[in-house]
Enzyme design. Structure first.
Site, short mmCIF file in Angstrom:
data_model
loop_
_atom_site.label_atom_id
_atom_site.label_comp_id
_atom_site.label_asym_id
_atom_site.label_seq_id
_atom_site.Cartn_x
_atom_site.Cartn_y
_atom_site.Cartn_z
N SER A 35 0.83 -1.20 0.00
CA SER A 35 0.00 0.00 0.00
C SER A 35 0.87 1.26 0.00
O SER A 35 1.80 1.39 0.80
CB SER A 35 -0.91 0.01 1.24
OG SER A 35 -1.75 1.14 1.23
N GLY A 36 0.61 2.17 -0.93
CA GLY A 36 1.37 3.40 -1.04
C GLY A 36 2.51 3.34 -2.03
O GLY A 36 3.27 4.30 -2.17
N THR A 75 -2.19 2.45 -8.03
CA THR A 75 -3.36 3.10 -8.63
C THR A 75 -2.94 4.08 -9.72
O THR A 75 -3.55 4.11 -10.81
CB THR A 75 -4.17 3.83 -7.54
OG1 THR A 75 -4.62 2.88 -6.58
CG2 THR A 75 -5.37 4.54 -8.14
N ASN A 89 -1.29 5.50 3.02
CA ASN A 89 -1.52 5.99 1.68
C ASN A 89 -2.70 6.95 1.69
O ASN A 89 -3.77 6.62 2.22
CB ASN A 89 -1.81 4.80 0.74
CG ASN A 89 -1.92 5.21 -0.72
OD1 ASN A 89 -1.79 6.38 -1.06
ND2 ASN A 89 -2.17 4.25 -1.57
N SER A 120 -5.63 5.30 -0.95
CA SER A 120 -5.51 3.84 -0.92
C SER A 120 -6.76 3.19 -1.50
O SER A 120 -7.89 3.55 -1.15
CB SER A 120 -5.30 3.36 0.52
OG SER A 120 -5.26 1.96 0.58
N SER A 121 -6.57 2.23 -2.39
CA SER A 121 -7.69 1.47 -2.94
C SER A 121 -8.22 0.54 -1.86
O SER A 121 -7.49 -0.32 -1.37
CB SER A 121 -7.25 0.65 -4.15
OG SER A 121 -6.83 1.49 -5.21
N GLY A 130 -2.76 -3.37 -1.97
CA GLY A 130 -1.41 -3.82 -1.65
C GLY A 130 -1.34 -4.48 -0.29
O GLY A 130 -2.26 -4.41 0.52
N GLU A 142 -0.80 -5.13 3.47
CA GLU A 142 -1.03 -4.19 4.57
C GLU A 142 -0.67 -4.82 5.91
O GLU A 142 -0.94 -6.01 6.15
CB GLU A 142 -2.50 -3.74 4.60
CG GLU A 142 -2.89 -2.90 3.39
CD GLU A 142 -4.31 -2.41 3.44
OE1 GLU A 142 -4.65 -1.53 2.64
OE2 GLU A 142 -5.10 -2.92 4.26
#
Length: 1054
Positions: free
Chosen positions: A103-104, A108, A150, A153-154, A379, A381
């Site tokens: 994540s981050g 995306t 993030n 974040s998705s 991602g 986490e």
């Protein structure tokens, strides 16, 4: 320094962890964020803007050679697109692009860039490309949120399937996975709710806030009473405009948008309902919350009493007898939060379904489509507190890592053994045992979770105890001694401790029957539809309702099936630091990612291995053009014959297939491209009969290149005739000399705009055969040039049928304009000065002859339902197609902005230039006279508008009096010789033109579009009353607090 800045790490001679880290870090500090590992792209998130994605850069990566440009995300898009079309060494095949990272790391943004470049590569004369691009900001607003790792974040996964026919995109489909619905009702410290709530509150006008029932953002409990700084609020407002435009571009209806926003407002209001016990053990809503209950009921379109009953009690039927069980306060709050989560999840699912419906390929059933899939999934986490959602997210990342390992290590090294290729095995971190820990039946983590979820009395503690007893000896599981239900899983990316609280409830995801029935009967059609819809994925096993974990497991299995049958392209995203700061590299964070992604092992196998392994048949079929002899069998010997005549080295031959390095594909593709270009030049020379002296030199060069190839052993039987023809052409040109084609003479006099007339005159019309049908009679909405053209077609062979077809298209366009567009174009009884009816392209250009740059007009398309904008450019006139979408919005083809009307479109592009030259509409091209219009189809309407500008009549008399504008428009659309139709036969659309204008005059507006025709929530009056009650209670509370504060101050003074 050259080694550190190497663009392909697979070419490094000295390879260890430290050199890999230094290479990536050094490139990152010089803003070179992309690096190749063979055919795999490593992308490091820069956390800042870089000038790497402009139009010029995008163009340079179209159909490029990999070695001639630095690594780039656009190169991955180009390789996937060309591979799908079969233009590279491999034949046509479906492709998938897998973007992975924690994540981050920038997944995306990488997805958006890939999508944008692919749409550039397949750009055609269609609005579909822009519609597909608008899906990302739409889903991002509803599915992304700020986390501690993030800012964007998705909170869901998506697999975008782009469908192509030949080289043009024909549609798209979005597959979404596991939306984190719990975020709607709870966010940890430093996190926020989904973006759409903040965008909505920042971007909606005060009038619309009153309509939806929205108040100050700090009042909403689901937003934790937090909002943002002025700069952040401004960005959210801009984001809301983008979301609304994305909905318009994709094709959402206005009423659907209003209903959706009303439901979102209802979710926020629902979170503010609080409960308190009564003397009878029943619950009631607190006095401060009564207004919020009424607001929620109005926004959801349900009865207030029924909503309260669903929150405070459960109704069940036992042996035909209805039993009502009262909720305690915790159960009521859980029911409230459950409704909010379910409603938001259904809205998000409906958006995805609607997008898929609107972007579905519009092709025949038997047309075979190619596909490029792009996977953008959450991602890895590891938060301070990790819940059920984090377990599912990390399971998905385990599955992606296994897919990567399978393609890069397992499958490749197994083929070396089977084919007898000498190979020193490369070890890698296999995460298959971790997947088995989750997915094995009947003792995997998900299976045990389903087993415990089936028992109503089971608790989260029971579930964790079950895990501890089953997996305490597993090296990938650790028991946690704690009063809380905690357990640890050793993932491929590291240890993650999970808190089991809420696992069973989230896995069940049950909806009480009373709540389902309540919303099915809602007067808001969208909300009722959301609870009637059943997802196909939910019913893959219809014996009983599937748990969330089982559905997610099934979705992952389906996703892997799609990806395993496609050719994969990998993008590995790296996060340089944990602070989201630019130009900073945390060596430990980067090294951890390099290790668990297995990039060091990936470099070794890409450097020493053979990533392209076609069978003998596949290779020979693809490159048989390079064979010396025709009709050679597709065998191992044929493949060897091809390769032995090239300068390609380093390949190997197995028992059933060839083995190539990743760069061999491009070398072979260049050979084919070289032959193709030479043949194309020769064929151009053969086909041209003019200006052959200019082609002669290029022909000879191409022939020389061909002969050089032939001398080296690469003979092409299909090009012999082209070579001989090229030689003959060149010799003839050299003997006879250059030939000059006739050049058309320029006009001696600039054309003058001519007024259109219904009846032709002798000076304009040459003798033509009399039309055989009334279809060819001129109409007031027609023009003389087209009438003559249709008449001339009748006298030609087969021309009558063509004229009939053309006339039919024109009549259909006129009917479309009359029935659907007239009321939108006519303003106060007259056409705008820039509107010129149905004139031809030549007439439009003649009108622009003496006009300055920036002058424009809009005309009706002659053979299609739409408009054309003619613009006077610096060198010539440009013609832009204006499409009207299914939801009634207007879009210039290729633009990314939808408009509610043509005047709005003109106003927008007077401030924002039209692509690709950013040309502004500066001056409308009016009619040829300053006082009156010259075209018959517009003449008199402005005078009629002036005559009718007085106050309208009221009552029955006003309704029965024929409006002159209506009569004039009706007369204009009728063929000559026919009188006006009776009032009862007038189209309803035209009958409403003056009615709308009269309503606007009575209401004080210019037209009735802003207030009378707009969409409203179904229970808008109830919402307004509830908002007033909430504000009144809040005002009373403030007065009471102020009074208490004053009393305390007086006591202190005394």
């Amino acid at each position: 320094m050259e080694v550190l800045l190497h663009e392909d790490l697979a070419a490094l001679s000295d390879l260890d962890e430290q050199s890999l880290l230094e290479s990536l870090s050094q490139r990152f500090r010089q803003d070179r964020i992309y690096t190749y590992i063979g055919d795999i792209l490593v992308a490091i998130n820069p956390f800042k803007y870089l000038p790497l994605y402009e139009k010029e850069v995008s163009e340079s990566y179209k159909y490029h050679e990999k070695t001639k440009l630095p690594p780039h995300i656009f190169a991955v898009a180009d390789r996937a697109y060309q591979s799908m079309l079969g233009r590279l060494a491999t034949g046509p095949r479906n492709q998938c692009i897998v973007i992975s990272g924690e994540s981050g790391a920038g997944k995306t943004e990488s997805t958006k860039l890939l999508l944008r470049q692919i749409m550039e590569l397949c750009r055609a004369n269609s609005q579909l490309e822009q519609q597909i691009l608008q899906v990302n900001p739409l889903l991002e607003a509803f599915g992304n949120a700020q986390t501690v790792m993030n800012d964007n974040s998705s909170r869901f996964g998506k697999y975008i399937q782009l469908r192509f026919h030949n080289s043009s995109v024909k549609g798209a489909k979005i597959n979404e996975y596991l939306l984190e619905k719990s975020r709607v009702v709870h966010q940890d410290e430093g996190e926020r709710n989904f973006h759409i709530f903040y965008c909505m509150l920042a971007g909606i006008s005060p009038e619309d806030k009153d309509m939806y029932g929205l108040l100050d953002p700090t009042q909403y409990r689901y937003l934790n009473g937090r909002y943002g700084s002025e700069d952040i609020v401004r960005k959210w407002g801009e984001k809301y405009s983008e979301v609304c435009n994305a909905m318009d571009m994709v094709g959402f209806e206005e009423q659907e948008k209003v209903d959706m926003m009303t439901i979102l407002a209802g979710i926020l209001s629902l979170g503010n309902i609080m409960f308190e016990p009564t003397e009878t053990d029943a619950l009631r809503v607190t006095n401060k919350s009564m207004g919020w209950l009424k607001a929620t009921a109005g926004q959801f379109g349900v009865q207030e009493e029924e909503l309260l009953r669903s929150l405070t009690c459960t109704l069940s039927v036992m042996r035909g007898e209805a039993i009502r069980r009262l909720h305690n306060q915790q159960q009521a709050e859980d029911a409230r939060d459950s409704i909010a989560k379910v409603a938001y999840g259904r809205v998000f699912g409906w958006i995805v379904s609607k997008v898929n419906e609107l972007l579905a390929p519009n092709v025949d059933f038997d047309v075979e489509l190619s596909e490029i899939g792009i996977l953008d999934i959450f991602g890895f986490e590891n938060f301070a507190v990790n819940r059920f959602e984090q377990l599912c997210i990390n399971l998905a990342n385990e599955q992606l890592q296994y897919f990567f390992n399978h393609h890069i290590f397992l499958m490749e090294q197994n083929e070396y053994k089977e084919e007898g290729i000498e190979w020193e095995s490369i070890s890698f971190k296999d995460n298959k045992p971790i997947l088995d820990l989750f997915l094995t039946k009947p003792i995997g983590i998900l299976s045990l979770l389903d087993e415990q979820s089936a028992f109503p009395q089971a608790s989260d503690r029971d579930f964790v105890d079950k895990l501890n007893s089953k997996f305490k000896s597993s090296p990938h599981y650790e028991v946690v001694r704690s009063h809380s239900p905690l357990f640890t899983v050793v993932h491929y990316a590291g240890k993650v401790q999970y808190n089991g609280l809420g696992f069973l409830e989230k896995n069940r995801d049950t909806i009480p029957a009373s709540i389902r029935s309540l919303f099915i009967n809602s007067v808001t059609p969208l909300l009722s539809l959301l609870f009637l819809m059943q997802k196909a994925d939910d019913n893959f096993n219809s014996t009983r309702k599937q748990s969330v974990g089982a559905q997610f497991k099934h979705s992952l299995a389906v996703l892997m099936e799609k990806m395993f049958v496609a050719s994969p392209h990998f993008v590995r995203c790296i996060k340089p630091n944990g602070s989201k700061l630019p130009d900073q590299v945390d060596n430990k964070i980067v090294m951890d990612q390099l290790r668990y992604n297995g990039l060091l092992e990936t470099i070794r196998i890409r450097r020493d291995g053979f990533s392209w392994r076609p069978s003998f048949k596949e290779f020979a079929q693809r490159f048989n053009i390079l064979l010396i002899k025709p009709d050679l069998p597709l065998t191992k010997e044929s493949c060897m014959s091809i390769l032995n005549t090239t300068e390609i080295h380093g390949w190997k031959c197995g028992s059933s297939r060839m083995f190539f390095k990743y760069w061999h594909q491009e070398e072979l593709a260049r050979l084919l491209e070289r032959l193709g270009k030479a043949a194309l030049v020769i064929q151009k020379g053969k086909g041209h009969k003019h200006n052959l002296s200019n082609v002669c030199q290029s022909n000879l060069i191409a022939i020389c290149e061909m002969l050089l190839l032939l001398n080296s052993g690469l003979r092409v039987k299909t090009l012999f005739s082209a070579v001989l023809t090229g030689l003959c052409v060149c010799v003839c040109v050299c003997v006879s000399g250059p030939f000059s084609p006739p050049v058309p003479l320029p006009r001696k006099k600039k054309p003058q705009p001519q007024p259109r007339s219904i009846l032709p005159t002798a000076t304009h019309l040459a003798p033509v055969p009399r039309p055989r049908s009334k279809q060819f009679e001129a109409t007031p909405f027609d023009n003389l040039e087209v009438h003559i053209e249709l008449a001339e077609l009748v006298g030609q062979v087969g021309g009558e049928e063509r004229a009939r077809e053309r006339s039919k298209k024109r009549k259909n366009t006129i009917r479309w304009f009359k029935e659907t567009q007239a009321r939108k174009v006519v303003h106060n009884g007259a056409f705008p000065c820039w509107f010129h009816g149905m004139i031809t392209r030549r007439q439009a250009e003649d009108l622009m002859t003496d006009k300055p740059v920036g002058c424009f007009l809009i005309r009706v398309g002659q053979s299609r339902e739409g408009y054309t904008l003619t613009y006077k450019g610096a060198n010539r006139c440009r013609h832009f197609m204006i499409e009207m979408q299914s939801n009634g919005k207007y879009v210039i083809l290729g633009e990314d902005k939808a408009h509610p009307s043509l005047p709005d479109l003109v106003q927008h592009h007077s401030q924002v230039g039209i692509k690709p030259f950013n040309e502004l509409l500066s001056m409308p091209c009016g009619q040829t006279c300053d006082q009156n219009t010259d075209y018959e189809d517009l003449k008199g309407l402005d005078l009629l508008a002036t005559a009718n500008h007085g106050s309208p009549k009221s009552g029955e008399e006003g309704e029965s009096t024929p409006d002159p504008v209506h009569l004039e428009l009706q007369r204009l659309f009728l063929p000559p010789g026919q009188g006006p139709s009776p009032e009862s036969q007038r189209p309803p659309v035209l009958r409403r033109i003056s009615d709308r204008r009269h309503r606007a005059v009575a209401g004080g507006g210019e037209d009735g579009t802003d207030h009378k025709s707009r969409s409203f929530p179904r229970l808008y009056p109830s919402i307004r009353l509830a908002m007033r009650e909430i504000q009144q209670v809040r005002g009373n509370d403030k007065e009471r607090e102020e009074g208490e504060r004053m009393d305390k101050w007086r006591e202190q003074e005394m």
